[in-house]
Enzyme design. Structure first.
Site, short mmCIF file in Angstrom:
data_model
loop_
_atom_site.label_atom_id
_atom_site.label_comp_id
_atom_site.label_asym_id
_atom_site.label_seq_id
_atom_site.Cartn_x
_atom_site.Cartn_y
_atom_site.Cartn_z
N MET A 125 2.32 -13.12 14.24
CA MET A 125 1.84 -11.75 13.89
C MET A 125 0.27 -11.21 14.19
SD MET A 125 3.07 -10.07 10.37
CE MET A 125 2.85 -8.52 9.90
N ASP A 126 -0.68 -11.95 13.48
CA ASP A 126 -2.06 -11.73 13.79
C ASP A 126 -2.34 -12.20 15.17
OD1 ASP A 126 -3.07 -10.71 11.22
OD2 ASP A 126 -2.14 -12.65 10.44
N GLY A 127 -2.97 -11.38 16.15
CA GLY A 127 -3.22 -11.70 17.16
C GLY A 127 -2.42 -11.81 18.38
N LYS B 182 1.82 -7.14 4.74
CA LYS B 182 2.50 -7.55 6.09
C LYS B 182 3.98 -6.96 6.01
CE LYS B 182 -0.17 -11.59 7.52
NZ LYS B 182 -0.37 -11.77 8.84
N THR C 199 -5.70 -8.27 15.33
CA THR C 199 -6.51 -8.44 14.41
C THR C 199 -7.91 -8.44 14.73
OG1 THR C 199 -4.51 -9.99 13.74
CG2 THR C 199 -6.79 -10.20 12.35
#
Lengths: 171, 171
Positions: A1-3, A92, A8
């Site tokens: 998810m992040d990156g 999230k 992010t």
């Protein structure tokens, strides 16, 4: 998810600029671990524990359309290391519901260590997840990982789609 | 988590009794799906969406000591189908931190479908998870699953420990 589907790093840059009045460009963080990427070394760690941080991350360019395209041929799961930051769990889910409402709750995994996740592919921006994954690892380019060169690298979501198009040809 | 380390059925009985003044014993729910287990058929569905429900579930008898014992020889992960109920995510983490503080955030997975979880064993109270798990399935007895007989069944945490003691002998 992040990156990967959430940008992010852009959020870190935005929050840092808001707090310190300085925009630290991506070029200055090449090969630098995320938590060390800004002059104020406490910033990143503080931000990820701040309510609202994860809820307001910009979507990675091209991610929404690309995930929709992949879902025509693959079962897509969102697997996010999230249990380290309890306040981010609901954020999230809300974020996913806003930008990726076509992904069912059944296909969302909020976890810690990803070692027990068994998928055919894993698109991630960290070696700690890719090195031990059970499927084919795909490194999503990010400033912090530019020197980690032992996995297939994609620079953006167009390259993800191109890679999977090639995978299908080679089957 | 639910029906294995958390006695979710006891919580349903408690909440139903508080709301309706009637205690419906376990014997009346044998083989009945959880959501149909009480005269007011809306109750269970309402409770699982009510803030506080998951935070206050009693611990399954024997679970804390048994998990500690298993952790001497195994890497234990808590894998909970949770993303269907967004309000429960933080509650489940808080609950784990209260009763199982010795389990690291790295070993907690809050998910939907458990089909991409790859562990050597899975202790669960639902066939939908056990039927397709990649490791050895172990059915934890619950009123709703008494008629689903195709997996090794344990009646309680003492039987889990006995089963794993036997596994170690047979290696």
């Amino acid at each position: 998810m992040d990156g990967v589907i959430a940008d992010t790093e852009a959020q870190f840059m935005d929050w840092y600029e808001k707090e310190h009045g300085i925009r630290v460009p991506r070029e200055e963080r090449l090969g630098v671990p995320e938590q060390d990427g800004f002059p104020d070394k406490t910033a990143v760690r503080r931000y990820v524990y701040t309510p609202g941080f994860f809820r307001t991350i910009p979507v990675m360019p091209g991610a929404i359309e690309a995930v929709k395209t992949l879902m025509e041929d693959y079962e897509v799961f969102i697997v996010s290391a999230a249990t380290e930051f309890p306040q981010c769990l609901a954020e999230k889910l809300e974020w996913l519901n806003e930008y990726f409402p076509f992904i069912s709750w059944t296909n969302i995994v909020l976890c810690g260590d990803k070692s027990i996740i068994d998928t055919d592919y894993l698109i991630d921006d960290h070696c700690k997840n890719l090195d031990f994954c059970k499927g084919k690892p795909i490194m999503f380019n990010g400033s912090h990982n530019v020197n980690q060169l032992h996995h297939t690298r994609v620079m953006n979501w167009d390259e993800v789609l191109a890679l999977f198009a090639q995978e299908e040809l080679s089957v």
